[in-house]
Design a protein around this motif. Structure first.
Motif, PDB file in Angstrom:
ATOM      1  N   ILE A  66       0.707  -1.625   0.371  1.00 17.86           N
ATOM      2  CA  ILE A  66      -0.145   0.058  -0.317  1.00 17.86           C
ATOM      3  C   ILE A  66       1.108   1.611  -0.183  1.00 17.86           C
ATOM      4  N   LEU A  67       2.224   1.434  -0.409  1.00 17.43           N
ATOM      5  CA  LEU A  67       2.736   2.729  -0.427  1.00 17.43           C
ATOM      6  C   LEU A  67       2.708   3.701  -1.642  1.00 17.43           C
ATOM      7  N   PRO A  68       1.584   3.376  -2.090  1.00 10.53           N
ATOM      8  CA  PRO A  68       0.851   4.245  -3.605  1.00 10.53           C
ATOM      9  C   PRO A  68       0.466   5.236  -2.185  1.00 10.53           C
ATOM     10  N   LYS A  69      -0.016   4.840  -1.284  1.00 14.77           N
ATOM     11  CA  LYS A  69      -1.123   5.524  -0.387  1.00 14.77           C
ATOM     12  C   LYS A  69      -0.961   6.328   0.855  1.00 14.77           C
ATOM     13  N   LEU A  70       0.769   6.224   0.903  1.00 19.78           N
ATOM     14  CA  LEU A  70       1.461   6.259   2.008  1.00 19.78           C
ATOM     15  C   LEU A  70       2.381   7.711   1.736  1.00 19.78           C
ATOM     16  N   LYS A  71       2.207   7.975   0.227  1.00 16.43           N
ATOM     17  CA  LYS A  71       3.289   8.825  -0.687  1.00 16.43           C
ATOM     18  C   LYS A  71       3.380  10.002   0.293  1.00 16.43           C
ATOM     19  N   ASN A  72       2.319  11.283   0.842  1.00 17.63           N
ATOM     20  CA  ASN A  72       1.997  11.816   1.575  1.00 17.63           C
ATOM     21  C   ASN A  72       2.702  11.979   2.572  1.00 17.63           C
ATOM     22  N   PHE A  73       3.620  11.096   3.566  1.00 17.48           N
ATOM     23  CA  PHE A  73       4.409  10.742   4.207  1.00 17.48           C
ATOM     24  C   PHE A  73       6.322  10.643   3.735  1.00 17.48           C
ATOM     25  N   CYS A  74       6.948  11.596   4.318  1.00 15.49           N
ATOM     26  CA  CYS A  74       7.918  11.865   3.578  1.00 15.49           C
ATOM     27  C   CYS A  74       9.151  10.592   3.035  1.00 15.49           C
ATOM     28  N   TYR A  75       8.758  10.057   4.586  1.00  9.59           N
ATOM     29  CA  TYR A  75       9.444   8.499   5.076  1.00  9.59           C
ATOM     30  C   TYR A  75       9.002   7.745   4.036  1.00  9.59           C
ATOM     31  N   PHE A  76       7.713   7.121   3.719  1.00  7.90           N
ATOM     32  CA  PHE A  76       7.457   5.843   2.445  1.00  7.90           C
ATOM     33  C   PHE A  76       7.551   6.742   0.841  1.00  7.90           C
ATOM     34  N   ASP A  77       7.540   7.780   1.685  1.00  6.06           N
ATOM     35  CA  ASP A  77       7.901   8.680  -0.335  1.00  6.06           C
ATOM     36  C   ASP A  77       9.548   8.220  -0.416  1.00  6.06           C
ATOM     37  N   ILE A  78      10.305   8.269   0.222  1.00  2.00           N
ATOM     38  CA  ILE A  78      11.936   8.568   0.114  1.00  2.00           C
ATOM     39  C   ILE A  78      12.023   6.873  -0.055  1.00  2.00           C
ATOM     40  N   LEU A  79      11.834   5.942   0.784  1.00  9.63           N
ATOM     41  CA  LEU A  79      11.809   4.761   0.354  1.00  9.63           C
ATOM     42  C   LEU A  79      10.787   4.060  -1.332  1.00  9.63           C
ATOM     43  N   VAL A  95      20.485   8.903   6.668  1.00  8.56           N
ATOM     44  CA  VAL A  95      20.655   8.522   5.065  1.00  8.56           C
ATOM     45  C   VAL A  95      19.235   9.122   4.628  1.00  8.56           C
ATOM     46  N   LEU A  96      18.023   8.730   5.499  1.00  4.84           N
ATOM     47  CA  LEU A  96      16.980   9.089   4.974  1.00  4.84           C
ATOM     48  C   LEU A  96      16.725  10.251   5.500  1.00  4.84           C
ATOM     49  N   VAL A  97      17.436  11.185   6.710  1.00  3.25           N
ATOM     50  CA  VAL A  97      17.895  12.792   6.984  1.00  3.25           C
ATOM     51  C   VAL A  97      18.294  12.991   5.941  1.00  3.25           C
ATOM     52  N   LEU A  98      19.217  13.636   4.925  1.00  4.54           N
ATOM     53  CA  LEU A  98      19.863  14.157   4.510  1.00  4.54           C
ATOM     54  C   LEU A  98      19.371  13.398   2.996  1.00  4.54           C
ATOM     55  N   GLU A  99      18.295  12.363   2.636  1.00  2.00           N
ATOM     56  CA  GLU A  99      18.144  12.787   1.472  1.00  2.00           C
ATOM     57  C   GLU A  99      16.723  13.548   1.949  1.00  2.00           C
ATOM     58  N   ALA A 100      15.496  13.940   2.846  1.00  2.00           N
ATOM     59  CA  ALA A 100      14.787  14.989   2.972  1.00  2.00           C
ATOM     60  C   ALA A 100      15.676  16.164   3.369  1.00  2.00           C
ATOM     61  N   ALA A 101      17.122  16.431   3.765  1.00  2.00           N
ATOM     62  CA  ALA A 101      17.023  17.680   3.455  1.00  2.00           C
ATOM     63  C   ALA A 101      17.408  18.344   1.948  1.00  2.00           C
TER      64      ALA A 101
END
Length: 246
Positions: A66-79, A95-101
């Protein structure tokens, strides 16, 4: 000396909750074209291969359909962005924090610690971070004395009986110096800080995750303002609502 190895556990149910909230904190705190400090006491490797068997099957693997439903969350969108053909690699928290930056165009000063020489080797040549080989508790304490406040993740492996005491000490020291601090631990470890903290708990079965012998986990938060705490509550409720309706 024995070092904790997260490779078989990456992407587990606890990682999902911890990294979801960590990236929600980043999304609120990062400001475009501004400098910001991120520190982590026990970082682990930059990324992990998702192999079967592995604890990720009961964690992020349960939510992948169900990842497409969760892509409004930064974490799931990066994954999703890092795994366009399915779950193959799991980035560590730094690395997740770096990607968010990158997404928020924030100039990130990243200070991370781990005592494992193999982990140190995995970070060699990795741009955008300052890796410190050594004890993360004392290392972060030294950073606090000379750095502007930022975001701190305290995530020890709890293989030493003193980890809980040291984590609590570090949390309150950082909070008093103006940092936003996230402290992660499993419910069953019965952490009882002396001072009341905001806690965001997740029982894994509530959203269909399998934590093995662990019932759930907690992210304790210190130093966060009302706006960030409200954001955590809203996003936590949204996640549970979306997953419950699948």
């Amino acid at each position: 000396m024995h070092h904790y190895d997260h490779r078989g556990h990456a992407g587990n149910a606890g990682d999902v909750w911890k990294h979801l909230l960590l990236l929600e904190a980043a999304s609120c705190l990062f400001i475009p074209n501004r400098c910001f400090v991120y520190a982590e006491s026990h970082v682990g490797r930059p990324e992990y291969a998702l192999c079967t068997p592995g604890d990720w099957v009961g964690g992020i693997g349960k939510l992948w359909p169900i990842l497409p439903k969760l892509k409004n969350f930064c974490y799931f969108d990066i994954l999703a962005e890092l795994n366009p053909t399915g779950p193959k690699r799991y980035p560590g928290s730094a690395v997740l924090v770096l990607e968010a930056a990158k997404r928020y165009k924030t100039d990130l000063q990243t200070e991370i610690w781990d005592a494992d020489p193999e982990v140190a080797a995995a970070w060699q040549g990795f741009s955008g971070v300052r890796f410190h080989l050594g004890d993360g508790f004392s290392g972060v304490e030294s950073l606090l004395e000379c750095s502007p406040p930022g975001l701190l993740l305290i995530d020890p492996p709890y293989i030493d009986p003193s980890d809980k005491r040291m984590a609590e000490k570090l949390l309150f020291m950082a909070r008093d110096l103006g940092w936003v601090v996230l402290w992660w631990y499993m419910m069953e470890t019965e952490m009882t800080p002396k001072v009341r903290l905001e806690k965001f708990e997740l029982e894994f079965a509530k959203i269909g995750l399998d934590g093995g012998r662990w019932k759930g986990c907690v992210v304790a938060v210190a130093g966060a303002g009302d706006e960030l705490l409200c954001h955590f509550r809203v996003q936590s409720d949204r996640l549970i609502e979306i997953i419950s309706s699948r």
